[in-house]
Every structure is written in structure tokens, then in C-alpha cells.
Enzyme design. Structure first.
Site, mmCIF file in Angstrom:
data_model
loop_
_atom_site.group_PDB
_atom_site.id
_atom_site.type_symbol
_atom_site.label_atom_id
_atom_site.label_comp_id
_atom_site.label_asym_id
_atom_site.label_seq_id
_atom_site.Cartn_x
_atom_site.Cartn_y
_atom_site.Cartn_z
ATOM 1 N N ASP A 1 14.507 45.199 83.987
ATOM 2 C CA ASP A 1 15.116 45.151 84.944
ATOM 3 C C ASP A 1 16.495 46.229 85.638
ATOM 4 O O ASP A 1 17.461 45.653 84.570
ATOM 5 C CB ASP A 1 15.148 43.390 86.107
ATOM 6 C CG ASP A 1 14.895 43.692 87.625
ATOM 7 O OD1 ASP A 1 14.856 44.365 88.537
ATOM 8 O OD2 ASP A 1 16.052 43.475 87.928
ATOM 9 N N GLU B 1 13.161 49.857 84.844
ATOM 10 C CA GLU B 1 13.128 49.661 86.392
ATOM 11 C C GLU B 1 13.972 51.071 87.363
ATOM 12 O O GLU B 1 15.190 50.135 86.948
ATOM 13 C CB GLU B 1 13.254 48.216 87.066
ATOM 14 C CG GLU B 1 13.483 48.017 87.978
ATOM 15 C CD GLU B 1 14.716 47.948 88.868
ATOM 16 O OE1 GLU B 1 14.663 49.564 89.322
ATOM 17 O OE2 GLU B 1 14.902 47.702 89.009
ATOM 18 N N ASP C 1 9.788 43.118 95.347
ATOM 19 C CA ASP C 1 10.671 42.777 96.500
ATOM 20 C C ASP C 1 10.176 43.689 97.632
ATOM 21 O O ASP C 1 11.038 43.747 98.515
ATOM 22 C CB ASP C 1 11.812 43.692 95.757
ATOM 23 C CG ASP C 1 13.047 42.753 94.416
ATOM 24 O OD1 ASP C 1 13.142 42.206 94.960
ATOM 25 O OD2 ASP C 1 13.416 43.739 93.908
#
Length: 503
Positions: free
Chosen positions: A304, A351, A403
Site C-alpha cells: 500500500d 499500489e 477506498d
């Protein structure tokens, strides 16, 4: 799954689903690693899926965000299945019957935590005198996978049971980890420490069995590794020298991102920043241990906020928003070279969303890692890099991520020009926008196509998992058993067959 297939998780055409275990059905308020998880794997396999992506599996903090964990290594006790404990003979059936169900259409972490904690302690009391249990627990303690974290985590968790507040509020000899204070605490809290070790043993025992069930069905697991850790965590308390803290242990600088498409004031995460120079001086051993642990949990790992390894947004501690800050250099390739020297060719997904500058692109290219493309981001302009005609094989395409809003919720809120662009590109009329996006993802050249389960079920904004910038009201969506229909599985399977993603 054979080792060769695991090594090729990210290099062959594959379809997958994004679903965190807390979103599974079940009787205890949040989903867990029990029978419903195995039923999900059976359904996923019948739908032609070869990949299951989860969010971080670690213990969560006050807002129950899996990205704000209190340990970067330990497992989340809420995911332990009491029913499996009963089935394994580690919990009397009477204790399970007395607990009763925790009725919750949405994930209710607070309500789930109390009865589960009671059941885990009942399991410990029921099992602790058995030789087989003690032998298994001792083997878990001594395993090299636990060497980097279990002693610190179990003491931290035991102290949390005794002392209120964050670790910075503890008496200074404990907060600053004086050797005599730590030794005294280990003696005083020996029983609680043993219990906390037992709980971790249960988590890893159940997770490894579930992962083995996934692999046996030809389903690989894609894990998730947040770049930062919470300040009130065992990791920061145990290695204060590796974080930018003041003399009291409080953060000097905290992480976030500047204003972006999700928030006009940026996102202020509040996580302490690393002292990268100290980590490098130790050969990045903390990160090596962390990634090694991540690969115990998963076959491949999504990293991430990858851009933070090139440079991270730094905001003064105490700021009200993330508007004012600066980019501080990260470790760049040096960290990933150290990982490869220690662990080999680690299967990672970067990511690479948000504000991506040339230095981030250069790092991603140098490492030859697959990045991410999100179809929902593709319609704000013509010829967006998030549209399938711009993809290469070495990317992972999503209809949306944890998200994003669901496909239906996103489409309902689109501005007129974006809606028109989406319809023109996808070729539908918008009535089944989720399947238009799924079809576009599956048809693309990208090796990996992942769809949040909410989109397969055709759900709206009520099923959104997370709204960035909002601390509360997230992570609560749960699937219903009735939504796992043969018709939906068959539709996904046929699409996977047609586009070379089945198997």
C-alpha cells in the site's frame, strides 16, 4: 497449489475477488476464518476465480481500520472462529452455546469483541493443561517466524490489558523500555503473556489452514502490507529508535497525503514517519522481517502507498489537516534490493495510485513490479491511463478498490460528462454498470483482474467499505449468504473462460 503456480501468481492471466474476512457472513458480529470462509472459497472456485485479495489481517486500533493496526506482525484475534475451536476440541460446546449469536447485518466490532474475548479465554482455560496444546504452543513460540515480534507483541498486549491509554501514557520505565521494568513486567504478567501467545497461535493455526484450503482449490491469496504502522502499536513501542519521535515518544512528524481527488484537505493519517537512515544502517532488517511475515500469510503481497518509498508526505504532528507539508525522501531501491537479497524475488504488487511523480514511476520501472489501474478513475479525461487500451500485461486492474464507492454508487454520483464518457467507452446503457466494468477489466490485457465482491453482487453505496478521510463508519459491510448465488458464480465463470482467466 504447487510451488510453481504460486511463483507465477502475478505473471499469468487470472481473475480474483477482493473481500476482507470481516465481510463474510457469520454469527459473531464480524466474519471470521471459519466455515463461511471455506464456503466462500468453494463459491469463488465455482466462479472461476484464482485469486483472493484480503486487506491487512493484523489487530486493529480504535477505528477498526485494518490499515491502522496495533501490530505489523500479529494476527487479528477477531478473525478467529470459535466454532472451529469447538470442532478442534479447544473449546467446550457448552461455552459456545452460552455465548449465543451476535446479530449484526453490518460489522459490529465492539459487539463482536466482548463475546469472542470471553470464548478465547475459556478456550485457554479449557486447553492449557493439555500436553498437546502446550506442545503446539511451544512449537509456535520457538518457530523462527515468531522471533522478530511475538515476545514484544505479547508483552505489549498484556500491558494494554493492565494499563489505560496509549503506551506513551504508561509509567516512563515501561514506556521507554527500561530493561529492569520490562523484566519485572514479564514476571508479573506471565499468565497474561502466555494467554496472548496462545491467541496468536490460534490465529495463525486457523489462517494457515484456510490458506491451505484456498491453495488446494487453486486460489492464491493476495495480502496487503500498509507502508506505515500506528503510533500506539507494539512495533513503535518496541523500536522507538526507528521512528521520528520526540523525547516523550510522541511523533514529531506524521504521514498523510496532500489534497487529492478524495479530499480537498488531504488525508491526515497520523502515523509516525520512519527514520529510514536508521533502518538502512541495520540492513533494513525490520522490513525484511515484516515482508517475510507477510509472505507467511499470503502468496503475493500488495504494498500500500508505494509512492511513500520514493518520497512520503510529511505533516507536523498536531496539524488539523494535510494541506501543509513536504515530501521527504524514502529509501527507494535500496530497500527493495535488501529485500531481494534476503528473500529472493518477492511477489509484490505496487499500489501506485494518487500523486505519482516521475521518481515514483522510475522506481516502479526499475523494480519491474506490477502497478494498479482502477477503472473508476478512467473517465475524468479522454485516453486515461486507467482505461484498458492503455494497459500492459504487468498491471493489476480493479473495477474499484476498498477506498472507492461500489460501481453502482460511483456511477450514480458521476458528473454528466464523465457518465457520457463511461457509457461511450463501455458501450452499455448504465443499467448494469458493474458488469460493464467487470467485462472491461476481464477483456483487458492485464494479467490480473480483481473485482470487489460488492460489484459482483450489484450493490450500491450502502455497501461501500471505506471513505478516505472519514475516521468513522468504515469497514462494516458484510455479505449475506443468500447473495452467493449459482447464477452470479456462473456468470463470472463464463466471463473468466471467455477471456482466458479461468483456472
Amino acid at each position: 497449489m504447487e510451488d510453481a503456480a504460486i511463483a507465477n501468481v502475478l505473471s499469468r492471466r487470472r481473475a480474483g475477488l477482493l473481500l476482507h474476512p470481516t465481510s463474510l457472513p457469520g454469527r459473531f458480529g464480524v466474519g471470521d476464518l471459519g466455515h463461511e470462509a471455506v464456503a466462500f472459497l468453494d463459491w469463488a472456485r465455482s466462479a472461476g476465480q484464482g485469486l483472493w485479495q484480503v486487506l491487512p489481517l493484523h489487530p486493529t486500533g480504535p477505528h477498526d481500520s485494518p490499515y491502522g493496526a496495533t501490530s505489523a506482525f500479529a494476527g487479528n484475534p477477531l478473525l478467529i472462529s470459535p466454532e472451529l475451536l469447538r470442532d478442534e476440541g479447544l473449546l467446550p460446546d457448552s461455552a459456545l452455546k452460552d455465548a449465543g449469536p451476535v446479530a449484526a447485518a453490518l460489522g459490529d466490532f465492539a459487539q463482536a469483541r466482548r463475546p469472542k474475548e470471553k470464548l478465547f479465554r475459556a478456550s485457554w482455560e479449557f486447553s492449557r493443561s493439555r500436553a498437546a496444546t502446550l506442545e503446539a504452543l511451544e512449537a509456535f513460540r520457538r518457530a523462527p517466524e515468531q522471533a522478530a515480534w511475538l515476545a514484544d507483541w505479547s508483552l505489549f498486549a498484556a500491558l494494554k490489558e493492565k494499563l489505560p491509554g496509549a503506551w506513551t501514557a504508561w509509567p516512563e520505565p515501561l514506556s521507554r523500555r527500561g530493561p529492569e521494568a520490562l523484566e519485572a513486567a514479564r514476571r508479573e504478567l506471565a499468565e497474561e503473556i502466555a494467554y496472548q501467545e496462545y491467541v496468536q497461535h490460534l490465529f495463525f493455526r486457523q489462517w494457515q489452514r484456510l490458506k491451505a484450503e484456498a491453495n488446494r482449490r487453486g486460489v492464491a491469496v493476495l495480502g496487503d502490507l500498509p507502508i506505515y504502522v500506528a503510533h500506539d502499536s507494539a512495533d513503535v513501542w518496541a523500536r522507538q529508535d526507528l521512528f521520528r519521535l520526540d523525547s516523550s515518544g510522541a511523533p514529531k512528524l506524521v504521514a498523510g497525503v496532500p489534497p487529492d481527488a478524495f479530499s480537498e484537505t488531504g488525508q491526515l493519517w497520523g502515523y509516525p514517519l520512519y527514520r529510514w537512515e536508521e533502518m538502512e544502517r541495520e540492513g533494513f532488517s525490520w522490513w525484511i522481517a515484516r515482508v517475510r511475515q507477510a509472505l507467511v500469510l499470503a502468496d503475493a503481497v500488495r504494498v500500500d502507498h508505494f509512492r511513500g518509498f520514493a518520497a512520503g508526505w510529511s505533516v507536523s504532528a498536531g496539524a488539523e489537516d494535510a494541506i501543509h507539508g513536504e515530501w521527504l525522501p524514502g529509501p527507494g531501491r535500496r530497500l527493495f534490493d535488501a529485500l531481494r537479497r534476503a528473500l529472493g524475488d518477492v511477489p509484490l504488487v505496487a499500489e501506485d495510485l494518487g500523486i505519482i511523480t516521475q521518481d515514483v514511476r522510475a522506481l516502479l520501472a526499475a523494480l519491474d513490479l506490477p502497478g494498479m489501474r482502477v477503472l473508476q478513475f478512467g473517465f475524468s479525461e479522454d485516453d486515461s491511463e486507467h482505461l484498458p487500451h492503455r494497459y500492459r500485461k504487468n498491471v493489476v486492474v480493479y473495477t474499484g478498490t476498498h477506498d472507492n464507492d461500489t460501481a453502482r454508487g460511483w456511477f450514480a454520483a458521476l458528473a454528466q460528462d464523465e457518465r457520457r464518457r463511461a457509457l461511450d467507452y463501455l458501450g452499455g446503457d448504465g443499467t448494469s454498470i458493474e458488469w460493464d466494468l467487470i467485462r472491461a477489466a476481464y477483456r483487458s490485457v492485464a494479467n490480473t483482474a480483481i473485482v470487489p465482491l460488492q460489484d459482483v453482487f450489484g450493490l450500491g453505496s450502502e455497501a461501500r467499505m471505506n471513505t478516505p478521510g472519514n475516521a468513522g463508519g468504515n469497514w462494516t459491510w458484510r455479505a449475506r449468504a443468500a447473495d452467493f448465488t449459482e447464477e452470479r458464480a456462473g456468470r463470472l465463470r463464463r466471463l473468466a473462460e471467455l477471456t482466458g482467466r479461468y483456472g
